[in-house]
Design a protein around this motif. Structure first.
Motif, PDB file in Angstrom:
ATOM      1  N   MET A   1       5.569-103.373  -4.320  1.00 34.80           N
ATOM      2  CA  MET A   1       4.802-102.293  -4.909  1.00 34.80           C
ATOM      3  C   MET A   1       5.567-100.980  -4.722  1.00 34.80           C
ATOM      4  O   MET A   1       6.192-100.757  -3.701  1.00 34.80           O
ATOM      5  N   ILE A   2       5.467-100.119  -5.721  1.00 36.99           N
ATOM      6  CA  ILE A   2       6.131 -98.819  -5.729  1.00 36.99           C
ATOM      7  C   ILE A   2       5.072 -97.718  -5.688  1.00 36.99           C
ATOM      8  O   ILE A   2       4.047 -97.806  -6.362  1.00 36.99           O
ATOM      9  N   LEU A   3       5.349 -96.681  -4.912  1.00 36.70           N
ATOM     10  CA  LEU A   3       4.468 -95.519  -4.849  1.00 36.70           C
ATOM     11  C   LEU A   3       5.142 -94.361  -5.570  1.00 36.70           C
ATOM     12  O   LEU A   3       6.236 -93.947  -5.202  1.00 36.70           O
ATOM     13  N   GLU A   4       4.484 -93.869  -6.604  1.00 34.63           N
ATOM     14  CA  GLU A   4       4.932 -92.651  -7.285  1.00 34.63           C
ATOM     15  C   GLU A   4       4.271 -91.474  -6.577  1.00 34.63           C
ATOM     16  O   GLU A   4       3.046 -91.419  -6.454  1.00 34.63           O
ATOM     17  N   HIS A   5       5.070 -90.533  -6.126  1.00 35.97           N
ATOM     18  CA  HIS A   5       4.611 -89.344  -5.411  1.00 35.97           C
ATOM     19  C   HIS A   5       4.841 -88.164  -6.343  1.00 35.97           C
ATOM     20  O   HIS A   5       5.980 -87.849  -6.679  1.00 35.97           O
ATOM     21  N   CYS A   6       3.778 -87.531  -6.787  1.00 35.42           N
ATOM     22  CA  CYS A   6       3.880 -86.446  -7.769  1.00 35.42           C
ATOM     23  C   CYS A   6       3.254 -85.182  -7.184  1.00 35.42           C
ATOM     24  O   CYS A   6       2.045 -85.118  -6.970  1.00 35.42           O
ATOM     25  N   ASP A   7       4.094 -84.186  -6.920  1.00 35.77           N
ATOM     26  CA  ASP A   7       3.676 -82.923  -6.329  1.00 35.77           C
ATOM     27  C   ASP A   7       3.475 -81.927  -7.471  1.00 35.77           C
ATOM     28  O   ASP A   7       4.415 -81.605  -8.195  1.00 35.77           O
ATOM     29  N   ILE A   8       2.245 -81.462  -7.639  1.00 32.46           N
ATOM     30  CA  ILE A   8       1.853 -80.646  -8.793  1.00 32.46           C
ATOM     31  C   ILE A   8       1.396 -79.272  -8.333  1.00 32.46           C
ATOM     32  O   ILE A   8       0.614 -79.160  -7.386  1.00 32.46           O
ATOM     33  N   GLU A   9       1.825 -78.232  -9.043  1.00 31.60           N
ATOM     34  CA  GLU A   9       1.351 -76.875  -8.783  1.00 31.60           C
ATOM     35  C   GLU A   9       0.690 -76.346 -10.057  1.00 31.60           C
ATOM     36  O   GLU A   9       1.253 -76.424 -11.146  1.00 31.60           O
ATOM     37  N   ILE A  10      -0.529 -75.809  -9.881  1.00 33.58           N
ATOM     38  CA  ILE A  10      -1.288 -75.259 -11.004  1.00 33.58           C
ATOM     39  C   ILE A  10      -1.721 -73.833 -10.676  1.00 33.58           C
ATOM     40  O   ILE A  10      -1.544 -73.368  -9.555  1.00 33.58           O
ATOM     41  N   ASP A  11      -2.325 -73.174 -11.634  1.00 33.48           N
ATOM     42  CA  ASP A  11      -2.977 -71.885 -11.405  1.00 33.48           C
ATOM     43  C   ASP A  11      -4.245 -72.183 -10.603  1.00 33.48           C
ATOM     44  O   ASP A  11      -5.121 -72.901 -11.075  1.00 33.48           O
ATOM     45  N   PRO A  12      -4.375 -71.661  -9.373  1.00 31.27           N
ATOM     46  CA  PRO A  12      -5.521 -72.017  -8.533  1.00 31.27           C
ATOM     47  C   PRO A  12      -6.871 -71.588  -9.108  1.00 31.27           C
ATOM     48  O   PRO A  12      -7.906 -72.131  -8.725  1.00 31.27           O
ATOM     49  N   THR A  13      -6.890 -70.668 -10.042  1.00 36.74           N
ATOM     50  CA  THR A  13      -8.169 -70.272 -10.650  1.00 36.74           C
ATOM     51  C   THR A  13      -8.683 -71.328 -11.624  1.00 36.74           C
ATOM     52  O   THR A  13      -9.819 -71.242 -12.086  1.00 36.74           O
ATOM     53  N   LYS A  14      -7.845 -72.315 -11.936  1.00 36.01           N
ATOM     54  CA  LYS A  14      -8.232 -73.374 -12.879  1.00 36.01           C
ATOM     55  C   LYS A  14      -8.412 -74.718 -12.183  1.00 36.01           C
ATOM     56  O   LYS A  14      -8.347 -75.770 -12.821  1.00 36.01           O
ATOM     57  N   GLY A  15      -8.665 -74.683 -10.884  1.00 35.61           N
ATOM     58  CA  GLY A  15      -8.775 -75.905 -10.103  1.00 35.61           C
ATOM     59  C   GLY A  15      -9.833 -76.869 -10.589  1.00 35.61           C
ATOM     60  O   GLY A  15      -9.574 -78.066 -10.715  1.00 35.61           O
ATOM     61  N   ALA A  16     -11.031 -76.393 -10.856  1.00 34.98           N
ATOM     62  CA  ALA A  16     -12.120 -77.283 -11.285  1.00 34.98           C
ATOM     63  C   ALA A  16     -11.785 -77.962 -12.609  1.00 34.98           C
ATOM     64  O   ALA A  16     -12.000 -79.173 -12.765  1.00 34.98           O
ATOM     65  N   GLU A  17     -11.226 -77.199 -13.552  1.00 36.69           N
ATOM     66  CA  GLU A  17     -10.867 -77.764 -14.851  1.00 36.69           C
ATOM     67  C   GLU A  17      -9.730 -78.777 -14.700  1.00 36.69           C
ATOM     68  O   GLU A  17      -9.737 -79.830 -15.346  1.00 36.69           O
ATOM     69  N   PHE A  18      -8.758 -78.464 -13.839  1.00 38.03           N
ATOM     70  CA  PHE A  18      -7.649 -79.384 -13.621  1.00 38.03           C
ATOM     71  C   PHE A  18      -8.134 -80.680 -12.977  1.00 38.03           C
ATOM     72  O   PHE A  18      -7.715 -81.767 -13.372  1.00 38.03           O
ATOM     73  N   GLU A  19      -9.010 -80.569 -12.000  1.00 38.36           N
ATOM     74  CA  GLU A  19      -9.507 -81.767 -11.327  1.00 38.36           C
ATOM     75  C   GLU A  19     -10.225 -82.690 -12.304  1.00 38.36           C
ATOM     76  O   GLU A  19     -10.055 -83.911 -12.256  1.00 38.36           O
ATOM     77  N   GLU A  20     -10.993 -82.120 -13.200  1.00 36.34           N
ATOM     78  CA  GLU A  20     -11.648 -82.943 -14.222  1.00 36.34           C
ATOM     79  C   GLU A  20     -10.595 -83.587 -15.113  1.00 36.34           C
ATOM     80  O   GLU A  20     -10.658 -84.780 -15.417  1.00 36.34           O
ATOM     81  N   ALA A  21      -9.602 -82.812 -15.521  1.00 36.72           N
ATOM     82  CA  ALA A  21      -8.572 -83.308 -16.433  1.00 36.72           C
ATOM     83  C   ALA A  21      -7.718 -84.406 -15.788  1.00 36.72           C
ATOM     84  O   ALA A  21      -7.437 -85.425 -16.436  1.00 36.72           O
ATOM     85  N   ILE A  22      -7.303 -84.213 -14.549  1.00 36.42           N
ATOM     86  CA  ILE A  22      -6.434 -85.217 -13.932  1.00 36.42           C
ATOM     87  C   ILE A  22      -7.170 -86.529 -13.718  1.00 36.42           C
ATOM     88  O   ILE A  22      -6.615 -87.612 -13.959  1.00 36.42           O
ATOM     89  N   LEU A  23      -8.419 -86.459 -13.312  1.00 35.94           N
ATOM     90  CA  LEU A  23      -9.190 -87.695 -13.135  1.00 35.94           C
ATOM     91  C   LEU A  23      -9.430 -88.381 -14.479  1.00 35.94           C
ATOM     92  O   LEU A  23      -9.308 -89.608 -14.590  1.00 35.94           O
TER      93      LEU A  23
END
Length: 100
Positions: A1-23
């Motif tokens: 099994m392989i683990l993909e590690h993805c480090d993401i930086e976003i605009d912190p004021t858009k956290g709620a919208e990003f969390e919905e989008a990523i899920l």
């Protein structure tokens, strides 16, 4: 099994919208990809603009060839890409050890 590690930086004021989008993106696009085994996504407490996405794949090629070479990759990026303030840092890892 392989683990993909993805480090993401976003605009912190858009956290709620990003969390919905990523899920939504993982559950509706990536989860259907060949070799997908599961995922975790975490937000940093100290740096709320930073997220860590961990995706488990059967093989490295399932991510780098099968998924990234498919139309699904463009669909995924259309969902989450607008939130990125810079390109994510992605690495692939293999398991060395774990607790029981």
């Amino acid at each position: 099994m392989i683990l993909e590690h993805c480090d993401i930086e976003i605009d912190p004021t858009k956290g709620a919208e990003f969390e919905e989008a990523i899920l939504r993106g993982v559950n509706t696009v990536i989860a259907k990809a060949k070799g997908f085994q599961g995922f975790k996504v975490n937000r940093s407490i100290e740096s709320p603009a930073r997220y860590l996405l961990l995706i488990y794949w059967d093989t490295l090629e399932n991510h780098t060839v099968d998924f990234r070479g498919s139309d699904a990759f463009a669909d995924w990026r259309a969902i989450v890409g607008p939130f990125f303030v810079k390109p994510p840092f992605v690495e692939h890892m293999t398991l060395v050890g774990k607790s029981s």
